[in-house]
Enzyme design. Structure first.
Site, mmCIF file in Angstrom:
data_model
loop_
_atom_site.group_PDB
_atom_site.id
_atom_site.type_symbol
_atom_site.label_atom_id
_atom_site.label_comp_id
_atom_site.label_asym_id
_atom_site.label_seq_id
_atom_site.Cartn_x
_atom_site.Cartn_y
_atom_site.Cartn_z
ATOM 1 N N GLU B 60 0.815 -1.226 0.000
ATOM 2 C CA GLU B 60 0.000 0.000 0.000
ATOM 3 C C GLU B 60 0.847 1.274 0.000
ATOM 4 O O GLU B 60 0.527 2.236 -0.701
ATOM 5 C CB GLU B 60 -0.949 0.018 1.204
ATOM 6 C CG GLU B 60 -2.154 -0.910 1.074
ATOM 7 C CD GLU B 60 -1.870 -2.337 1.510
ATOM 8 O OE1 GLU B 60 -0.732 -2.628 1.941
ATOM 9 O OE2 GLU B 60 -2.795 -3.180 1.423
ATOM 10 N N HIS B 129 -9.602 -5.185 11.446
ATOM 11 C CA HIS B 129 -10.366 -4.992 10.207
ATOM 12 C C HIS B 129 -11.688 -4.276 10.450
ATOM 13 O O HIS B 129 -12.597 -4.388 9.650
ATOM 14 C CB HIS B 129 -10.656 -6.354 9.544
ATOM 15 C CG HIS B 129 -9.466 -6.952 8.875
ATOM 16 N ND1 HIS B 129 -8.405 -7.460 9.571
ATOM 17 C CD2 HIS B 129 -9.158 -7.117 7.566
ATOM 18 C CE1 HIS B 129 -7.497 -7.925 8.727
ATOM 19 N NE2 HIS B 129 -7.928 -7.733 7.508
#
Lengths: 344, 325
Positions: B60, B129
């Protein structure tokens, strides 16, 4: 400086290209401008005309000089915060670089960037960036845009040896090779990541092997001579323009001063610095020019006078320029002209 | 009017704009050959090719920065994060590069790009998450932050975000991708920074945004049965925040509840509370209340999920407390 065991190709130190008198003149002039500019910056920093963090390029001039002479005007350049010399060598008027150091509105970033954030779209200088290694993915992205449009421009992405330990470098190297981006990664290895020597940050003293992990063509280059830098860059540029992707160059150089103006550089010996001064890029080029009768002592004297005048003019320009209006704080944050900032 | 899924609305926005401007491209994990982790980009590789729908390695920080660099050099990248939880390893490029370069360069290099992906919780996914970082990004000048709550808004706002010349953080939800809603066939754009009044009411204003607003609608229905008329404002954008719409509503209802899926400290609800007390103090008939997630990481078990999130009951309770009922 640590003793290197090199796994990558150590480029032959013998200069193969025949460089012209004009190239040498231009190298010397550029390097002298960088040198005197930085010396003046140090002095002005002492007088508190220049504030903030200020990282000088003294000793490393051959790297930028050889890079610029081996690239085209429309090639792209991006680097870290040690960026004054890059800006000057790419053609940003030194008065605009000096004005930026002063924080004046006439600076190349309108007084918003300072020492670490010189930019010029006109000169394809994509900036000085302040987070170590942060400019490495940016450089690959700049190259991706040119590749995407089908252009043949090449991006020169420079960073220091400290940045080679950031994750951003490794992620970027991988993608740059995967996509064959037209980018040249240059680590200007001056031997010290801030105050910490290379030996104290890694077991892999040879920085050039980092490229091998991504099968990237990697070379070690003598960074004290513009000739060797030029040759290495020219070869890498050719590879990138042909579509053969990135090159990683470890350019070995040395900075005479500390990491920044606040660093007395006590971590190294006087002898080490003096040793390097014997390889001073300006002295080396001068010797070559004299030997080849490209110039005589008079030419060098005149060059000193010329550069001194440019430096004096730059300082005067910076002194006489205005500070940005406080209201400019709200300008250039958004392109949207009526962005509703929260204001008490 | 036809009804389509949230993910289809996003796909239409992406595809319509990409057909018009060859400089727009999509970059992220699984976006091309896998057709998108949540199928937002399904079929787009076939239409636009591998040059414009680019699969990345799991990196990322690297691909976010590559997107910013491409934006500096004239392209209009759309970077997809599989979730904004993963944007944390890329946050240097968002905050230090995307949000700063236009200003640091004195207005020479703008960053016309979108970072998009799902935010917030999505069931029993555990602590790493299930996080909502809308307020983190909204805190940073230089960015715009859009959090659409339905297919119609998602399409109109994403089209505006793609055309925007500033970096936009566009936050979706795994739990909304399958939601269906009315979306017109013809093209339209919704303005970034404008809230919308979803149902008009007279007794209390509830401000919310993103997926959790669905809880607010259910609470409003229930409260209507008790004779409490709720005005619901969907912020749509949390940077900038449309304070005017909130303040106008509070001047009418004199009561405010804010419902936000995020931790309470220094949240969007704290910010709105400050602005309303400053600008509408005399109009308030009760202290402002908020319903946020609990001030803990989210645990895995279903009991934790239920306890952690704003719920219809919690919202009803908060509304009744500002009504002194």
């Amino acid at each position: 400086m640590p003793k290197f065991i090199s796994f990558a190709v150590l480029r032959n130190n013998m200069v193969k290209t025949k460089f012209t008198k004009e190239t040498y003149e231009s190298w010397y002039e550029q390097m002298l401008l960088m040198r005197r500019f930085e010396e003046k910056s140090a002095q002005l920093y002492g007088q508190q005309k220049i504030k903030g963090f200020c990282h000088l390029y003294i000793g490393q001039e051959a790297v930028v000089a050889g890079t610029v002479s081996a690239t085209r005007k429309d090639d792209r350049h991006i680097t870290a915060y040690r960026d004054h010399a890059h800006a000057i060598a790419l053609g940003i008027p030194s008065r605009e670089v000096m004005a930026e150091l002063f924080g004046k509105v006439t600076g190349c970033s309108k007084g918003k960037g300072g020492s670490m954030h010189m930019f010029s779209k006109e000169h394809n200088f994509f900036g000085g960036h302040g987070i170590v290694g942060g400019q490495i993915p940016l450089g690959a992205g700049i190259a991706l845009a040119d590749q995407y449009r089908g252009g043949d421009q090449v991006t020169i992405c420079s960073f220091g040896d400290g940045a080679a330990r950031q994750g951003a470098l490794h992620e970027t190297f991988n993608m740059a090779m995967l996509w064959k981006l037209p980018v040249i990664f240059i680590v200007e290895n001056n031997g010290y990541a801030m105050g910490t020597s290379v030996e104290r940050t890694t077991n892999v003293l040879d920085m050039s092997v980092i490229g091998a992990g991504y099968a990237m063509p990697s070379f070690v280059v003598d960074g004290m001579k513009p000739e060797t830098v030029h040759e290495a860059i020219a070869e890498a540029v050719e590879r990138a323009r042909k579509g053969d992707g990135p090159t990683y160059l470890e350019i070995r150089t040395y900075r005479y001063r500390g990491h920044s103006m606040s660093d007395p550089a006590k971590y190294r010996t006087k002898e080490e610095v003096e040793d390097y001064k014997k390889k001073d890029p300006l002295e080396v080029v001068k010797t070559t020019m004299l030997k080849n009768k490209f110039a005589d002592e008079k030419w060098f004297d005149e060059m000193e006078t010329k550069i001194e005048a440019i430096i004096n003019d730059s300082v005067e320009f910076a002194e006489n320029s205005a500070w940005p209006e406080p209201e400019a704080l709200w300008e250039d944050v958004y392109v949207q002209s009526d962005y509703p900032f929260i204001r008490e | 009017m036809r009804s389509i899924q949230y993910r289809e609305a996003l796909r239409e926005a992406l595809s319509e704009e990409m057909r018009k401007d060859p400089n727009i491209f999509l970059l992220g994990e699984e976006v091309a050959e896998y057709n998108g982790a949540y199928k937002v980009s399904q079929g787009m590789l076939d239409e636009f090719g591998a040059k414009r729908i680019i699969d990345t390695p799991i990196a990322e920080l690297g691909f976010a920065g590559i997107g910013v660099g491409a934006a500096m050099n004239g392209l209009r990248p759309i970077v997809e994060f599989m979730t904004f939880n993963f944007s944390l390893v890329a946050i240097d490029q968002v905050i230090n590069a995307a949000a700063k370069i236009y200003q640091m360069s004195g207005g020479q290099f703008n960053i016309p790009m979108v970072f998009r992906g799902p935010t917030g919780s999505a069931g029993q996914l555990g602590a790493q998450h299930s996080q909502a970082f809308e307020n983190w990004y909204a805190n940073c000048p230089g960015l715009k932050v859009v959090v659409p709550s339905n297919p119609y808004d998602a399409k109109g706002l994403l089209k505006s975000a793609i055309l925007d010349n500033d970096p936009v953080i566009f936050m979706e939800s795994e739990q909304m991708y399958g939601d269906k809603g009315e979306v017109p066939e013809e093209e339209y754009y919704l303005p970034i920074g404008k809230a919308v009044i979803k149902n008009e009411g007279t007794d209390v204003t509830i401000v919310s945004f993103g997926k959790i607003i669905k809880v607010v609608y259910q609470a409003a229905e229930q409260l209507a049965k008790d004779g409490i008329s709720v005005e619901v404002i969907d912020l749509r954008t949390v940077r900038p925040i449309d304070y005017d719409t909130i303040i106008e509503s509070v001047k009418k209802t004199n009561r405010l509840v804010i419902v936000e899926e995020a931790w309470p400290l220094a949240s969007i609800s704290s910010e709105i509370t400050y602005m309303v007390q400053k600008n509408a103090f005399d109009y308030l008939d009760a202290p402002i209340r908020r319903v946020t997630t609990e001030d803990t990481p989210l645990g895995y078990a279903p009991t934790f999920v239920q306890a952690f999130l704003p719920s219809v009951d919690k919202v009803v309770k908060a509304v009744k407390s500002v009504m002194y009922r």
